[in-house]
Motif scaffolding. Structure first.
Motif, PDB file in Angstrom:
ATOM      1  N   UNK A  55       0.839  -1.200   0.000  1.00 50.95           N
ATOM      2  CA  UNK A  55       0.000   0.000   0.000  1.00 50.95           C
ATOM      3  C   UNK A  55       0.871   1.245   0.000  1.00 50.95           C
ATOM      4  N   UNK A  56       0.303   2.325  -0.540  1.00 49.09           N
ATOM      5  CA  UNK A  56       0.978   3.618  -0.626  1.00 49.09           C
ATOM      6  C   UNK A  56      -0.005   4.708  -0.193  1.00 49.09           C
ATOM      7  N   UNK A  57       0.452   5.599   0.671  1.00 48.16           N
ATOM      8  CA  UNK A  57      -0.326   6.788   1.010  1.00 48.16           C
ATOM      9  C   UNK A  57       0.588   7.770   1.716  1.00 48.16           C
ATOM     10  N   UNK A  58       0.153   9.009   1.825  1.00 54.35           N
ATOM     11  CA  UNK A  58       0.892  10.005   2.593  1.00 54.35           C
ATOM     12  C   UNK A  58      -0.082  10.822   3.423  1.00 54.35           C
ATOM     13  N   UNK A  59       0.455  11.423   4.481  1.00 51.08           N
ATOM     14  CA  UNK A  59      -0.346  12.220   5.412  1.00 51.08           C
ATOM     15  C   UNK A  59       0.350  13.556   5.604  1.00 51.08           C
ATOM     16  N   UNK A  60      -0.361  14.638   5.361  1.00 48.67           N
ATOM     17  CA  UNK A  60       0.208  15.974   5.494  1.00 48.67           C
ATOM     18  C   UNK A  60       0.209  16.419   6.946  1.00 48.67           C
ATOM     19  N   UNK A  61       1.091  17.366   7.251  1.00 45.78           N
ATOM     20  CA  UNK A  61       1.161  17.938   8.602  1.00 45.78           C
ATOM     21  C   UNK A  61      -0.185  18.553   8.968  1.00 45.78           C
ATOM     22  N   UNK A  62      -0.719  18.198  10.136  1.00 49.07           N
ATOM     23  CA  UNK A  62      -1.969  18.755  10.622  1.00 49.07           C
ATOM     24  C   UNK A  62      -3.216  18.109  10.068  1.00 49.07           C
ATOM     25  N   UNK A  63      -3.075  17.075   9.247  1.00 43.70           N
ATOM     26  CA  UNK A  63      -4.207  16.423   8.595  1.00 43.70           C
ATOM     27  C   UNK A  63      -4.729  15.267   9.442  1.00 43.70           C
ATOM     28  N   UNK A  64      -6.015  14.943   9.253  1.00 45.49           N
ATOM     29  CA  UNK A  64      -6.570  13.698   9.766  1.00 45.49           C
ATOM     30  C   UNK A  64      -6.835  12.794   8.574  1.00 45.49           C
ATOM     31  N   UNK A  65      -6.049  11.740   8.473  1.00 44.20           N
ATOM     32  CA  UNK A  65      -6.160  10.786   7.368  1.00 44.20           C
ATOM     33  C   UNK A  65      -6.804   9.529   7.930  1.00 44.20           C
ATOM     34  N   UNK A  66      -7.978   9.172   7.404  1.00 46.06           N
ATOM     35  CA  UNK A  66      -8.725   8.020   7.915  1.00 46.06           C
ATOM     36  C   UNK A  66      -8.455   6.798   7.061  1.00 46.06           C
ATOM     37  N   UNK A  67      -8.335   5.666   7.749  1.00 48.04           N
ATOM     38  CA  UNK A  67      -8.143   4.369   7.107  1.00 48.04           C
ATOM     39  C   UNK A  67      -9.314   3.502   7.542  1.00 48.04           C
ATOM     40  N   UNK A  68     -10.169   3.103   6.572  1.00 51.86           N
ATOM     41  CA  UNK A  68     -11.399   2.394   6.917  1.00 51.86           C
ATOM     42  C   UNK A  68     -11.476   1.073   6.172  1.00 51.86           C
TER      43      UNK A  68
END
Length: 345
Positions: A55-68
């Motif tokens: 899997x590949x993904x990125x998360x920016x500073x201050x972000x809420x990245x949900x994984x469902x």
């Protein structure tokens, strides 16, 4: 700039978010296969559980990245891989530009000040033999932060910031409700001024009336302290209120990533459509008709060939049974892995 990790006191003072084109967290080709062995005296390999399958993904500073995704899809394993609580079989996890897998034990221990986790079950994640004060001081003692008096002041600060009374410091976990215990878990995660927190279904074990209070607390803390969340959940109704972007996982693979509004307004992958169709709504008659999701999730030890979702997909074609689709851009900021969708160029 955000205050450095060593400045652990004064949690009520928020740091400015870091503005950078580079994401705070970048995951590339992440794989975790748990070996299956047979035989007590001479164990031998008999396969593997493909918990996370590239899997590949990125998360920016201050972000809420949900994984469902459903139970067994690999979301919790992904969260633990990101924190290096378990070692990956392949792939990289880069935090603030640094590959966590390449760090020796001591540099990794120092980096853990910035990486924390909130566990799912507040009833089992707190040591019943420790008082609240001891629970909140433990991260500070492990990382040798402050003296005894300073750690006591820090405990008071943490109780204040999560909305608990200061006199609770001498009590034990069994003396609290589930919502109060989760507030203690959140306070423990904040003890070292982290930048990034994995939230592993932090409200799923709580009553619905308490879930909203915890979610609101987490959002307030994020705004106050510039936190970044990886929010793992099965309930898309909860995710709708907390996430900036959402990734949908199925059987170890990400099948769709999009900004929250785009995903909820127009899910593109059949699995994401089925998940959203199962979210309770005030007027079920007004819900758009979608094909119900049939069957059970296959075993991750023997996933189907081709697209992992094809045995349950109402739109399955011959190609789906033999060729795994790639996660591609199908709209600006919207990626999906499905042969039925036309990628943009």
């Amino acid at each position: 700039m955000r205050p450095p990790a060593s400045r652990w006191t004064g949690i009520a003072v928020a740091g400015e978010p870091i503005t950078s084109a580079e994401p705070l967290l970048r995951v590339e080709g992440l794989v975790k296969h748990f070996p299956i062995t047979r035989g007590a005296l001479l164990p031998r390999a008999a396969g593997a559980v493909r918990a996370v399958d590239g899997i590949d993904f990125d998360v920016a500073e201050g972000e809420t990245f949900a994984l469902v995704g459903e139970s067994g899809c690999g979301t919790t394993t992904t969260g633990r891989l990101v924190l290096r609580l378990i070692e990956p079989s392949a792939g990289t996890v880069r935090f603030a530009g640094e590959d966590l897998a390449s760090l020796a034990p001591e540099p990794m221990r120092l980096r853990r000040r910035e990486l924390q986790i909130i566990f799912q079950d507040p009833y089992s994640s707190l040591d019943p033999r420790m008082t609240v004060s001891e629970i909140l001081e433990e991260p500070l003692r492990i990382h040798r932060v402050g003296d005894r008096a300073a750690r006591g002041r820090r405990v008071t600060e943490l109780l204040d910031v999560v909305g608990l009374r200061r006199e609770f410091a001498g009590r034990y976990p069994h003396e609290f409700s589930g919502g109060q215990r989760q507030r203690i878990g959140i306070a423990r995660a904040l003890a070292l001024n982290p930048r990034f927190i994995v939230c592993d279904e932090p409200v799923s074990a709580l009553d619905v009336s308490i879930q909203a209070q915890i979610i609101n607390l987490m959002r307030d803390l994020q705004q106050a302290f510039g936190l970044t969340y990886l929010f793992i959940a099965h309930d898309l109704g909860v995710v709708r209120h907390v996430a900036d972007r959402v990734a949908v996982m199925y059987l170890g693979r990400i099948v769709e990533i999009a900004e929250k509004r785009a995903l909820y307004a127009s899910p593109l992958h059949p699995y994401a459509q089925a998940l959203l169709a199962a979210v309770p709504v005030p007027n079920p008659a007004a819900r758009q008709a979608l094909a119900p999701l049939k069957g059970e999730i296959p075993s991750p030890s023997s996933p189907p060939p081709g697209c992992h979702f094809h045995p349950r997909c109402p739109h399955v074609q011959a190609r789906c049974r033999v060729e795994a689709p790639l996660l591609r851009d199908v709209a600006p900021g919207h990626r999906a892995a499905c042969h039925l969708l036309t990628p943009i160029h």
